[in-house]
Each structure stands twice: as C-alpha cells, then as structure tokens.
Design an enzyme around this catalytic site. Sequence first.
Site, short mmCIF file in Angstrom:
data_model
loop_
_atom_site.label_atom_id
_atom_site.label_comp_id
_atom_site.label_asym_id
_atom_site.label_seq_id
_atom_site.Cartn_x
_atom_site.Cartn_y
_atom_site.Cartn_z
N SER A 1 0.84 -1.20 0.00
CA SER A 1 0.00 0.00 0.00
C SER A 1 0.87 1.25 0.00
CB SER A 1 -0.86 0.01 1.25
OG SER A 1 -0.01 0.06 2.39
N TYR B 1 -4.23 1.06 3.52
CA TYR B 1 -5.22 0.04 3.15
C TYR B 1 -5.95 -0.44 4.42
CZ TYR B 1 -3.38 -0.95 -1.60
OH TYR B 1 -2.99 -0.90 -2.92
N GLY B 2 -5.25 -0.34 5.54
CA GLY B 2 -5.74 -0.92 6.79
C GLY B 2 -7.08 -0.40 7.25
N CYS C 1 2.49 -6.80 1.97
CA CYS C 1 1.54 -6.03 2.79
C CYS C 1 0.67 -7.03 3.54
CB CYS C 1 0.69 -5.17 1.86
SG CYS C 1 -0.61 -4.23 2.68
N THR D 1 -1.97 -6.42 5.26
CA THR D 1 -3.39 -6.10 5.07
C THR D 1 -3.90 -6.66 3.74
OG1 THR D 1 -2.87 -4.05 6.23
CG2 THR D 1 -5.05 -4.21 5.24
N CYS E 1 2.79 -5.52 10.21
CA CYS E 1 2.62 -4.59 9.09
C CYS E 1 4.02 -4.31 8.54
CB CYS E 1 1.97 -3.29 9.60
SG CYS E 1 1.97 -1.94 8.40
N THR E 2 4.15 -4.31 7.23
CA THR E 2 5.50 -4.20 6.66
C THR E 2 6.11 -2.80 6.82
OG1 THR E 2 4.54 -3.81 4.47
CG2 THR E 2 5.15 -6.08 5.01
N1 DGL Z 1 2.32 -2.26 4.85
C1 DGL Z 1 0.91 -2.51 5.03
C2 DGL Z 1 0.74 -3.79 5.85
O1 DGL Z 1 1.65 -4.59 5.93
C3 DGL Z 1 0.29 -1.28 5.56
C4 DGL Z 1 -1.16 -1.34 5.52
C5 DGL Z 1 -1.87 -0.03 5.34
O2 DGL Z 1 -1.68 0.61 4.30
O3 DGL Z 1 -2.67 0.27 6.22
O4 DGL Z 1 -0.30 -4.05 6.42
#
Ligand code: DGL
Length: 259
Positions: A11, A42-43, A73, A75, A183-184
């Site tokens: 994301s 995205y979360g 990601c 999410t 979360c990455t």
């Molecule tokens: N890096 C995304 C993950 O691992 C972030 C999610 C987001 O955009 O909220 O969930």
Amino acid sequence: MSKQPIGIFDSGVGGTSIWKEINSLLPNENTIYLADSKNAPYGLKEKKRIEELSKKNAELLLDKNCKLIVVACNTATTNAVKHLRNKYNIPFIGIEPAIKPAALQTKTNAIGILATKGTLTSDLFHKTTNLFGNGITIVEQEGEGIVQLIETGKLYSEEMKGLLNIYLKPMIEANIDRLVLGCTHYPYLVPILLEILPKHVKIIDSGEAVARQTKSVLEKHQLLNTSKAKAKHRFYTNGNPKVMSELLGNAYKVEYLKF
Ligand code: DGL
C-alpha cells in the site's frame, strides 16, 4: 522466464522492508516494486476495496512481465491474496503476522501484536490466532496513524514516539516477551520500539521468512535467475518518491508513476 523480474507491491513504502530481505537473499533477481501510497492506508478500507486495489497492483506488475508477485503487505495478504491466487496464473507470496513463532517462543505466556485494523479484523488473522494462541495472552493493538506518519516522512518524530508509547503500554503491563510486527511498515520502527520496550522483549517480523518462501517457490517452479548479470531494480510510487528513496538509503532511483 527466469530473468523476468519479481514483482513486489504494498500500500506504500513499508514493503521496501521486505524488498531488502528478498534482495539480500536473492541478489541475482531483478525486481519491480510498486508503492500504492496514494491509496494508503489500506488498513482502514473495506475488504472489497482492498481486493480491488490489490488486483490493480497485480495487473500492473503482470503487464511489466513479472514471474512471481510478493504481496508485501499484511493487510492486502490477509484480505486479498486468496482472490489473487484464484484469478492469476503465477505464484503469489503473501505475508502474515508471525504469531506462530511468537506463541511457540514466549516464556511469559504473553505476546503483543501490532497491526492494522484490516489485518486484525481479517478471517485469516482470526484463524491463525485460534490455531496458535491457545493458553497464551495475546494483546492486539491497532497501529492507528503509524502508516500515515511513515508515508509522510515523519518516521522519527515526537508524534510517532507518542503513539508508540500509548500502543505499547498495555503490552508492557501484560508482561509480553514477544512483540509481533504485523505490518511491513513497522520494521522501520525498531529503533524507537527498542527505546520503549523492556530489554527482555524480542521483536519478531516476517520479512526473512517471506524471502525464504520466495526462494523456495522460485526453486520449485524453476524460476530462479541463474544469470550472473547485475540485477536491475525499478521502484515506482504514485506518492512522494523522496520518502521512499530515503527509506532505501538514497541508493536507488524511485520513479513517480500514475496509477
Ligand atoms: N504495509 C501494510 C501492511 O503490511 C500497511 C497497511 C496499510 O496501508 O494500512 O499491512
């Protein structure tokens, strides 16, 4: 086929933490990284919307001839990887919070999980916690606002420290000895987390496991790049290239792409 790039999407900029693990384990592989920063986080989105965005990212990477796609990601993986695997004919690697190793390792019988709302409310997440969380206390915490701060270049800010102090407090009170980063974007928080957490708490993320899984799937499909030529890496974002470039140590060119 084996010279085709590995596609990686997130994301936003967080998946670069996964790209680093993949590049370190598989230095011969060409890669294309796609950051959908315009739509981060995205979360906080509905599952349906996360599926649509993941589809759009995957199709862009397929157009660029990728041989395998890493959904970097949590999410997007927990909400959409099944959908992607059903729809497209190449291998997809996903990432999920490392609950299993944390649950197996804990000595205080308490672990903390920091993740997005989208991950914490997903079916896949519930399945995993039910499977491995028996008899241990799991302190779940939504990392509200963290992704937005990282996306806007405010990683090392007072605001970030303030949020993390609040989010970790109930975990510290529950005497966790493992903190799972779900979360990455969060591996970039490690220096701040280490300042706040008691010394006995170990931080666990899934980056290395994803890189190993990527290697094993490439091997299985005979897709490993055996060429000795220097690998090529392309980084695309529909957000601010400067933020991503900084997370990559300003060592790579990051291009703006409208998508
Ligand atoms: N890096 C995304 C993950 O691992 C972030 C999610 C987001 O955009 O909220 O969930």
